[in-house]
Design an enzyme around this catalytic site. Structure first.
Site, PDB file in Angstrom:
ATOM      1  CG  ASP A 146      51.111  32.736  17.244  1.00 53.43           C
ATOM      2  OD1 ASP A 146      51.907  32.011  17.752  1.00 53.43           O
ATOM      3  OD2 ASP A 146      50.088  33.178  17.593  1.00 53.43           O
ATOM      4  CG  ASP A 351      54.310  29.917  20.810  1.00 48.69           C
ATOM      5  OD1 ASP A 351      53.845  29.717  19.445  1.00 48.69           O
ATOM      6  OD2 ASP A 351      53.975  30.595  21.561  1.00 48.69           O
TER       7      ASP A 351
END
Length: 477
Positions: A146, A351
């Site tokens: 992440d 992201d």
């Protein structure tokens, strides 16, 4: 254009159509082939176990195999329900991230009702995130990557409340190299930057307690520890991570999460001396057998890119220094440039943890209109969750779809792969949706999600503050 054969390579073919406009001028619309039939055949995820093959060292860099979290599936789940949960979870994550960004860039307090995020149910449901395996102490741990998070954490024993995990949990008491982080240390104080919560002292002042709340309602809390990190034969001593004692959320069967953000506690920063603050990935599709890679280090010879790498600078933003912010300057659909006053005021966030790209409403409307103008002759289908542009492609083997290209400062370009253009809701292709959504608020930050990053080599160079893009067919094993 529809095709009744499946002779063309899956997702690869690029065609150009000459369109004669009202002035008699020939303009070219760029299209790619979306193989519906092949995708249907490979839609079901196989239960192959959660641990991935070991990483390897190559030319001074480390290459870790990467797969979708469906690789950790313990049981077969209703496909439509799974997809619906994925998009609901993704929407919650995005709304939470927007609130987080607003609080950081504005002196105004966000209303309490805005920050109360409901906890999504179904811990064993998979998300469209990606996993790698790393070594911690003497154990291998499979974790979600992440770029929107900083702290790396795993579930630890003893655990007060943990979700179901495939494989054994990390047991600090069984590791001779594990050490606790004290609550009065500078490392504990740096938690405020990395997690948004200050390090706290529990009943035992020799430990530093942490809490991390994720955008989809998932959370972890526990204590900070120091351990030896390893992958591909390379070891990093004194790696700070979170030992999760109370964890819940949509993590599938993985051990925890790898934080690839930019703060002091992120894995990127902690391994800077070894890998130079550079990492890259190629995100695979969810089809059975597909795998990509996470490369730690700046070794471009390891990439399998089929287009040149183009770089754009990271926008400096002291208030969002943990995140990767870029300047999106334009978007074209089928070679036709969209007209918009702005494509993301203040920069856009790239992201790996968000699934679907979110665009300003006026940009999304222009993109949707141009896409529908070029993708004609197919029956429409009902919208699905946050996706409102859907088609019924039942009976087609292959369809020709308009290309979508995102342009950034310094002439960098992200060419969205065919696998990142359509979101197949129903396995019979009776509901296939354009995999891009509109932001709900004018002041929200544009986010480029992982779905549109599929089959791309995305390079993050934190030392030179730049991000690179190149096409790479990583999804073919």
């Amino acid at each position: 254009m529809a095709m009744a054969t499946s002779m063309l390579p899956l997702f690869l073919s690029l065609v150009s159509l000459c369109i004669i406009n009202a002035n008699g001028v020939c303009s070219f619309e760029e299209k790619k082939i979306f193989n519906v039939q092949m995708l249907q055949k490979k839609r079901q995820l196989e239960n192959q176990g959660c641990l991935l093959p070991e990483s390897r060292r190559e030319k001074g860099a480390i290459v870790l195999e990467m797969k979708d979290t469906g690789h950790c599936s313990e049981k077969k789940i209703d496909w439509n329900r799974r997809l619906e949960k994925q998009l609901i979870s993704d929407d919650i994550r995005v709304r939470s991230m927007q609130n987080r960004i607003r609080k950081l860039v504005s002196s105004k307090n966000v209303e309490a009702s805005q920050t109360q995020i409901p906890l999504a149910s179904g811990i064993n449901l998979q998300t469209l995130n990606y996993i790698v395996t790393m070594g911690l102490g003497s154990m291998n741990m499979t974790v979600i990557i992440d770029t929107g998070s900083d702290l790396t954490w795993i579930q630890c024993e003893p655990c007060m409340s943990c979700y179901n995990q495939q494989g054994p949990m990390f047991k600090p008491s069984s590791s001779s190299s594990y050490q606790s982080v004290s609550c009065n240390s500078s490392t504990c104080q740096s938690l405020q930057i990395s997690t948004g919560n200050t390090g706290a002292c529990g009943s035992n002042t020799s430990t530093c307690n942490y809490v991390v709340n994720y955008g989809d309602g998932s959370y972890t809390n526990g204590d900070l520890g120091v351990e030896q990190l390893s992958f591909g034969g390379v070891s990093v001593s004194d790696f700070v991570f979170g030992c999760g004692r109370n964890n819940e959320g949509l993590f599938g069967g993985v051990s925890g999460l790898m934080g690839l953000g930019r703060s002091y506690l992120s894995l990127v920063s902690q391994t800077n001396a070894t890998f130079g603050g550079v990492f890259s990935y190629c995100l695979p599709t969810t089809e059975a057998g597909a795998s990509g890679s996470l490369v730690m280090g700046n070794e471009s010879s390891l990439f399998k890119n089929v287009t040149p790498i183009t770089y754009t600078r990271m926008l400096p933003n002291p208030q969002l220094s943990n995140l990767y912010i870029l300047n999106l300057t334009g978007i074209d659909v089928g070679g036709v440039a969209l007209l918009a006053p702005s494509f993301g005021s203040g920069g856009v966030l790239i992201d790996s943890g968000t699934v679907i790209t979110r665009l300003p409403s006026f940009v999304y409307k222009a993109l949707k209109a141009e896409f529908l103008k070029q993708f004609t002759g197919f029956p429409s289908a009902p919208g699905f969750s946050i996706l409102d542009t859907c088609f019924n492609l039942t009976g087609y083997d292959e369809v020709s779809i308009p290309t979508i290209n995102m342009h950034f400062e310094d002439n960098a370009e992200l060419k969205v792969d065919a696998t990142g253009t359509f979101y197949v809701v129903k396995e019979d292709a009776s509901q296939v949706c354009l995999a891009i959504a509109s932001l709900s608020d004018t002041y929200d930050t544009v986010i480029i999600g992982n779905y549109q990053q599929r089959n791309q080599r995305v390079i993050y160079d934190t030392k030179q503050s730049k991000v690179g893009f190149a096409g790479e067919q990583c999804s073919f094993s």
